[in-house]
Design an enzyme around this catalytic site. Structure first.
Site: not given
Length: 720
Positions: A34, A85
């Site tokens: 990430h 998200h």
């Protein structure tokens, strides 16, 4: 997730000892997929981010792009950013989506800009499934609640449903900010001796380890077991932070800034230090907190929301604290910058818990060299479906149906800039300071990229460009959010590589710099990987703030530009279409225009002409859905297309070749002249006041009134 053996050995070799618990946790998060883009960074060099309009490109919290000015307009910049998200929105759809909005807004603040528009691009499993609708409702509620509370309009976006998102939905949010050039700041530390000041909400334990959580496949029990990794947002605190940030900039109190997002304080402060080539000394005991007995690792990695870290000159610290107090925000002087060559050091209760080189922490993760398998090409194997059945099923499918249920929940007119509202091809924002209209389009089509990752991604870029061109704007810049499954699977990584190359190639063909973006991998679950999904958020620019609507006036001739199927092509393709999604079968993906840039420029030029009464791009659902969307209670159309030599009615009406636009015009000859040598122009018929749509294709006729079409398109409203 924990630091792998190989990474652990590399860290030990670099720092010459075993890492502390806090250091190991920092490396685990900052070296996660990430944060470090370990599997994607080797591919991202395909994107061209250069251009005269690019002020700050990839690598900062958001990109900065200059706008052309018109008339007496002044020079203005915009910021562009996009964030995912995804995992948090599966575990807790309301808070997961809401905090995604909060994060991308703070990325905007950290560049010195004021947020003026949001776009939401949402992807869920089959709409018929109760769990998909639960996620859909929660995500939309979270976005609307947060955006409405902070006063930033959500003006465009998209919603797509596909079986393969059932175990892992995607929530991609983009933000545009407005920036006066002299207020530009960056996330690059400036001067040793300056203080690091934490402003915003108090720190708690929420979102702990969120970066590593986002770098793993979703487990079967993720909705319960991973709840602590999801942050909890407070939009009212965010609104105060937005206004406090403006006050700090007004008084020139900020030297550099960073949003506290992934990996929390540790991520933000170490990245800021590394970018400036400096060191830092941070006292974690000084962080203002809302929970007792927190340890060093929790201070460093908690992803509590609505927080910013500022670099502030020593003489300005007291004034920053005064302004924070005025806006009822917490403020802590947590440390200071140190000389080049010194380490990033954090202490807690008089003990050094982190002492590492900031650049190694942020940039030292080795990149992955992963095998990839090229996706197979789909050949033609199509079912035969009655024309009326096909029209009604496709027009009423959730992918092609009205998304009014979504955007009616958003305050899309706050700040009084939105000239073209949601529901059209692109939003249009009035940047009155520059005399410029800013068109904004965002989205992707998983049917396209599932069927053909490379060609589908090229089509995604072309469709977003067509959206802004249909409103008379020329493409100016873009950011991307590249979503894929587990990259360790060669077929998944092959599809991901395809969308990267396809998006990069078409943006290059269109001369649109990709100035920033986000990568989200490991979107995999018990249900399998998601389709490779290249969300693109693209802006276009034009003089003035007016644009032709997509709704018919009832007074002109309908023409379609760029439709080779209606100009003698005998092989219009249905690959990646809603037709194959609804009825099964496969086909090759449609061929795209040979010179996409010239097509887009000409569409934008014609859309701004006085003789154009309406314009609408042709994409999802093909020409049939485009025409259905243009009719309404006060205007209809009578259309006749095709001959038997051109292909079946299904292939004429439902192929989704992008780069096409339907114009309603009082001067068809002028349209033909403009596109001479650029793209074919086909006359479809006449708009009228009939309150209906009649389509004759080959020897078959469809006839629906506007109310019937509205009923077909209301499936989402009806269900929810």
């Amino acid at each position: 997730m924990s630091l792998s053996d190989a990474d652990h050995e590399l860290v030990v070799e670099e720092i010459g000892r075993e890492p502390t618990r806090a250091e190991a946790a920092l490396f685990e998060n900052l070296w996660s997929e990430h944060c470090a883009y370990r599997s994607s960074r080797p591919l991202l060099s395909a994107f061209d981010s250069e251009g005269d309009q690019v002020v700050i490109g990839p690598g900062d919290d958001a990109a900065v792009v200059s706008l052309p000015s018109h008339g007496d307009g002044e020079e203005m910049y915009i910021t562009m950013g996009v964030e995912s998200h995804n995992h948090p929105s599966y575990v807790d759809p309301f808070d997961g989506a809401a905090t995604g909005v909060g994060g991308i807004v703070r990325d905007t603040l950290s560049m010195g800009a004021y947020p003026i528009a949001l776009a939401d691009c949402l992807y869920f499993g089959d709409f018929d499934r109760e769990h998909s609708r639960y996620l859909f409702e929660g995500v939309v509620e979270g976005i609307s609640h947060y955006g409405n509370c902070i006063g930033v309009p959500t003006v465009t976006g998209g919603v797509a449903f596909h079986d393969d998102y059932e175990g892992n939905p995607l929530v991609n949010v983009s933000c545009i900010g407005l920036l006066e050039p002299e207020r530009t700041i960056t996330a690059e530390a400036q001067e040793p001796g300056n203080k690091l000041v934490l402003v915003g909400n108090a720190t708690g334990r929420d979102g702990l380890g969120g970066a590593s959580f986002a770098s793993e496949d979703l487990a079967e029990d993720a909705e319960t077991e991973d709840r602590p990794a999801v942050q909890v947002g407070d939009p009212y605190a965010e609104k105060l932070l937005v206004e406090c940030n403006e006050a700090l900039l007004d008084e020139e109190l900020v030297e550099s800034a960073r949003d506290l997002g992934a990996a929390g304080l540790g991520g933000a402060s170490s990245e800021l230090v590394a970018k400036g080539g400096l060191g830092a000394r941070i006292e974690l005991d000084r962080v203002h907190e809302r929970e007792p007995n927190m340890n060093a690792m929790e201070y460093l990695l908690a992803e509590s929301q609505e927080r910013m870290v500022y670099e502030v000159a020593p003489e300005d610290v007291d004034r920053v604290a005064e302004l924070a107090e005025r806006f009822d925000l917490g403020c802590s002087v947590i440390g200071e910058l140190t000389e080049p060559g010194t380490n990033y050091v954090c202490t807690f209760e008089d003990e050094t818990v982190v002492d590492v080189d900031a650049e190694f922490l942020g940039e030292g993760a080795p990149m992955n060299d992963l095998p990839s398998d090229a996706p197979p090409r789909q050949e033609r194997d199509l079912p035969t479906v009655a024309l009326e059945e096909a029209f009604e099923e496709i027009v009423s499918s959730p992918n092609c149906a009205s998304k009014r249920w979504v955007y009616r929940q958003y305050d899309h007119e706050v700040q009084v800039r939105t000239s073209v509202l949601p529901g059209d091809d692109a939003a249009l924002l009035a940047i009155r300071e520059a005399g410029t209209g800013l068109a904004f389009s965002a989205g992707a089509d998983p049917n396209w990229t599932d069927a053909a990752p490379y060609e589908g991604a090229r089509a995604v870029a072309l469709e977003n460009a067509t959206n802004v061109a249909a409103k008379g704007a020329t493409p100016h810049a873009a950011v991307d959010c590249l979503n894929g499954g587990n990259p360790e699977k060669p077929d998944v990584y092959g599809g991901f590589k395809g969308i990267v190359d396809g998006l990069a190639d078409m943006c290059s063909d269109l001369d649109v710099p990709v100035v920033g973006g986000n990568v989200s991998l490991y979107n995999d679950s018990q249900d399998g990987p998601i389709p490779p999904t290249p969300t693109l958020a693209l802006v276009g620019v034009k003089e003035g703030y007016d644009a032709p609507p997509l709704s018919l006036s009832g007074e002109g001739t309908l023409v379609v530009v760029g439709d080779t199927a209606l100009e003698g092509e005998t092989d219009p393709r249905l690959g990646g279409s809603e037709y194959t999604a609804q009825f099964g079968g496969t086909d090759r993906f449609p061929a795209l225009p040979a010179d996409s840039s010239e097509v887009i420029e000409t569409i934008a030029e014609v859309a701004d002409a006085d003789h154009v009464l309406a314009s609408h791009d042709v994409s999802h659902g093909g020409l049939a859905v485009t025409l259905a969307e243009m009719v309404h209670e006060d205007a209809g159309a009578s259309v006749g297309i095709g001959t038997t030599e051109h292909g079946t009615p299904a292939r004429l009406l439902f192929n989704e070749r992008p780069g096409r636009v339907v114009f309603e015009t009082t001067d068809p000859a002028a349209v033909r002249e403009a596109f001479d040598g650029v793209a074919p122009v086909t006359e479809l018929g006449e708009a009228n006041d009939s309150n209906g749509l009649d389509i004759t294709v080959n020897d078959e006729t469809l006839a629906y009134n506007a109310a019937d079409i509205a009923d077909l398109r209301s499936v989402i409203d009806d269900e929810l």
